[in-house]
Design a protein around this motif. Sequence first.
Motif, mmCIF file in Angstrom:
data_model
loop_
_atom_site.group_PDB
_atom_site.id
_atom_site.type_symbol
_atom_site.label_atom_id
_atom_site.label_comp_id
_atom_site.label_asym_id
_atom_site.label_seq_id
_atom_site.Cartn_x
_atom_site.Cartn_y
_atom_site.Cartn_z
ATOM 1 N N ASP A 521 0.819 -1.174 0.129
ATOM 2 C CA ASP A 521 0.004 -0.116 -0.198
ATOM 3 C C ASP A 521 0.991 1.122 0.238
ATOM 4 O OD1 ASP A 521 -2.049 1.833 0.382
ATOM 5 O OD2 ASP A 521 -2.656 1.266 2.290
ATOM 6 N N PHE A 522 0.903 1.994 -1.085
ATOM 7 C CA PHE A 522 1.815 3.204 -1.167
ATOM 8 C C PHE A 522 0.644 4.535 -1.325
ATOM 9 C CE2 PHE A 522 5.682 1.297 -3.730
ATOM 10 C CZ PHE A 522 6.138 1.035 -2.332
ATOM 11 N N ARG A 523 -0.504 4.121 -0.774
ATOM 12 C CA ARG A 523 -1.541 5.434 -1.017
ATOM 13 C C ARG A 523 -1.059 6.674 -0.174
ATOM 14 N NH1 ARG A 523 -6.752 2.834 0.940
ATOM 15 N NH2 ARG A 523 -5.402 1.659 2.264
ATOM 16 N N LYS A 524 -0.522 6.435 0.827
ATOM 17 C CA LYS A 524 0.035 7.677 1.702
ATOM 18 C C LYS A 524 1.010 8.438 1.154
ATOM 19 C CE LYS A 524 3.397 4.934 4.649
ATOM 20 N NZ LYS A 524 3.549 4.696 5.930
ATOM 21 N N TYR A 525 1.566 7.981 -0.097
ATOM 22 C CA TYR A 525 2.772 8.749 -0.768
ATOM 23 C C TYR A 525 1.969 9.408 -2.026
ATOM 24 C CZ TYR A 525 5.600 5.779 1.934
ATOM 25 O OH TYR A 525 6.290 4.990 2.959
ATOM 26 N N LEU A 526 0.664 9.313 -2.229
ATOM 27 C CA LEU A 526 0.140 10.007 -3.451
ATOM 28 C C LEU A 526 -0.755 11.157 -2.841
ATOM 29 C CD1 LEU A 526 -1.573 7.086 -5.188
ATOM 30 C CD2 LEU A 526 0.945 7.898 -5.549
ATOM 31 N N ARG A 527 -0.385 12.445 -3.362
ATOM 32 C CA ARG A 527 -0.863 13.393 -2.693
ATOM 33 C C ARG A 527 -2.399 13.935 -2.760
ATOM 34 N NH1 ARG A 527 1.663 19.116 -5.034
ATOM 35 N NH2 ARG A 527 3.489 18.447 -3.490
ATOM 36 N N THR A 528 -3.022 13.424 -4.034
ATOM 37 C CA THR A 528 -4.549 13.511 -4.404
ATOM 38 C C THR A 528 -4.915 12.133 -4.621
ATOM 39 O OG1 THR A 528 -4.018 13.761 -6.754
ATOM 40 C CG2 THR A 528 -4.091 15.916 -5.398
ATOM 41 N N GLY A 529 -4.174 11.201 -4.523
ATOM 42 C CA GLY A 529 -4.818 9.550 -4.592
ATOM 43 C C GLY A 529 -5.648 9.337 -6.063
ATOM 44 N N THR A 530 -4.799 9.689 -7.009
ATOM 45 C CA THR A 530 -5.424 9.272 -8.208
ATOM 46 C C THR A 530 -4.535 8.352 -9.091
ATOM 47 O OG1 THR A 530 -4.068 11.035 -9.454
ATOM 48 C CG2 THR A 530 -6.004 11.738 -8.465
ATOM 49 N N PHE A 531 -5.260 7.551 -10.191
ATOM 50 C CA PHE A 531 -4.415 6.713 -10.966
ATOM 51 C C PHE A 531 -3.260 7.400 -11.822
ATOM 52 C CE2 PHE A 531 -8.282 4.165 -10.055
ATOM 53 C CZ PHE A 531 -7.758 3.136 -9.650
ATOM 54 N N GLU A 532 -3.459 8.754 -12.063
ATOM 55 C CA GLU A 532 -2.137 9.296 -12.716
ATOM 56 C C GLU A 532 -1.005 9.332 -11.717
ATOM 57 O OE1 GLU A 532 -1.559 13.730 -15.020
ATOM 58 O OE2 GLU A 532 -3.015 13.813 -13.297
ATOM 59 N N PRO A 559 -6.420 3.750 -6.092
ATOM 60 C CA PRO A 559 -5.144 3.903 -6.521
ATOM 61 C C PRO A 559 -4.070 4.010 -5.452
ATOM 62 C CG PRO A 559 -6.759 5.940 -7.105
ATOM 63 C CD PRO A 559 -7.257 5.035 -6.101
ATOM 64 N N GLY A 560 -2.993 3.373 -5.785
ATOM 65 C CA GLY A 560 -1.698 3.571 -4.781
ATOM 66 C C GLY A 560 -1.393 1.910 -4.210
ATOM 67 N N TRP A 561 -1.844 0.983 -4.647
ATOM 68 C CA TRP A 561 -1.508 -0.216 -4.393
ATOM 69 C C TRP A 561 -0.761 -0.887 -5.431
ATOM 70 C CZ3 TRP A 561 -2.719 -2.896 0.372
ATOM 71 C CH2 TRP A 561 -3.681 -2.217 0.861
ATOM 72 N N PHE A 562 0.378 -1.826 -5.033
ATOM 73 C CA PHE A 562 1.330 -2.313 -5.753
ATOM 74 C C PHE A 562 1.451 -3.708 -5.470
ATOM 75 C CE2 PHE A 562 2.052 2.109 -6.725
ATOM 76 C CZ PHE A 562 2.878 2.291 -8.015
ATOM 77 N N ARG A 563 2.002 -4.664 -6.371
ATOM 78 C CA ARG A 563 2.220 -5.939 -6.243
ATOM 79 C C ARG A 563 3.735 -6.105 -6.521
ATOM 80 N NH1 ARG A 563 0.868 -11.099 -10.288
ATOM 81 N NH2 ARG A 563 2.681 -10.089 -11.243
#
Length: 622
Positions: A521-532, A559-563
């Motif tokens: 979960d990298f969501r906290k590293y996204l400012r606006t939480g978008t797929f862009e 947005p923000g999840w990675f495998r």
Amino acid sequence: MASSSRIQSVGPRPGFSTLHRLRKKRKGQRVKDPLDDLLLKTLTSQRAMEERFLQMEERRLQRDMEVEERRMQLEQRRFELEREHEFRMFNVFAQMLSILKQSNSGSSSSVTLPRGLDFIQLLSDIPGMGGGGGLQEARAMHLGRPLSERRTDMYSFCNPSEFQSSPFLSARGNIANLFRGSTEEGYKAYHADKYDEDKNPNGIINFGTSENKLCFDLMSKRLTQSDMNLMEPPLLQYPDWKGHMFLREEVARFLTYYCKAPAPLKAENVIVLNGCGSLFSALATVLCDPGEAVLIATPFYGGITQSLFLYGNVKLVYAYLDSKITGTSTRPFQLTVDKLERALQDAQSEGVGVKALILLNPQNPLGDIYSLSELREYLEFAKRHELHVIVDEIYMLSVFDESTTFHSVLGMERLPDPQRTHVMWGISKDFAVSGIRFGTLYTENQDVANAVASLCYFHGVCGPVQHKVAQLLRDRDWINQVYLRANHARLKAAHTYVTDELKTLGVPFLNRNAGFFVWIDFRKYLRTGTFEEEMLLWRRFLDNKVLLSCGKAFECSEPGWFRIIFADKTHRLQLGEWCFHPSPFCSLATSLPTQITLYPRLPPLFFTPLLQVHLDLTSVLR
């Protein structure tokens, strides 16, 4: 006197009054006869039933007319959109493409994408790719869909600044070409610049492709033993398209043992193809007509989309899962029957015919393992709606923690709908040989088996490989005593190493005990939480020689999840994980107060072996 005497002579004849009384008596008796009463009631009831029947028949005819009218409306709608269903399918992948710079080229066969242009508009503008009213109608339909159905249709993987429509390809060929270009950018980049500690130490480290790279020593040794090297005439000739019988018998015994089947599985129900991707393609083709759909929960392994769409022109209907634990859920991204019901109802309300349900167990990319009760609920749901169930169990022997138990559908005492239940497995994951294309289908439905077998002509497995696989599967002692013990221990050690590092970095993740991957979960590293932003972060990793898989590739709704794949050698894991750590040797770290203040929890530098690259977070997340 005469008349008086005549009247008297006309008086009652002897016995007349008595006869009259008898007739009246009998008449009274007939009216009160219970048989007459019963007959009357019967006739009355029959008349009422006939009237009721006529009313019901009128209502039935009315309903049939309404159903027929609705069916014709749906058929008309499907007919109008059939020409462009390939384009509508791509809207499942993306609502719009990544924002690209305006091209200076004036080529008539190229299209540039300004901000906000969706994928259907792109295709309508490419010469030779169709267009017109049908395509505009499809686009309008998409924009009119509920937000819940469009919430992940944001961005795709397309990176080039323009698309080329080839004059050598059909419209379908251009779609396939464009599909490959938009989904395999990272994979192609990796193969063009693959890391090698001797030949290419600055190459890309692949944490994105789900492969087990921990057991080459074991598999190479076993596959080169003398019993594998058999060459007989039948192996060099055309086989039964379902596969050589000796292999199908061995597969049946293997699945009976490891799936814990309550009764021996039958070789006639086994079909062999060159990989589970081919199986998905074949099953989609024989179970669905073009434009129909298959139900699947997201996030899921994205290759299924390609397998179903490119050959069978079959769409996917998504049951969206999310990380929040709500309602009857007890864990993040939990699949429930309620979510399946909602997704199915939404599709049916849009006139989409759903013919099957796909279950991944263990689940990729989540690593979840379904309990027996969950499996039964899913299968009962499918039975209620007369859906086929395609169960992919390709990671069934890659459960590396003894505290976790895997339950195969083939191990259930009674299947709710055995004629519509089809189970897939292959050796690429569990035996760490993804380069050997082998997959098997087990189905009790001989109509399905024969239809799939007809497609095995295009997806067959060569004779020598069939022999090697049969020898491998029958070596039960080696599998149990050598391979599985070592493989599970190595997977567990690699998983522990990666998850411990993630804990140290404070990166949330799902802690599961199956497969080769961790869902982070990298969501906290996204400012606006978008797929862009997710795509920009994914590209930054790739630019700095680390290939991951972002959530959009799995149609994740958040947005923000990675495998990340952990089934690799420790030294490659260490090199790749440098990209998550700030370098202790880099003096630039002290010159980034603005970026560190804005994003204190995200490491300011991504690294590649022997190369330190400064990541400007302001430009990445702008």
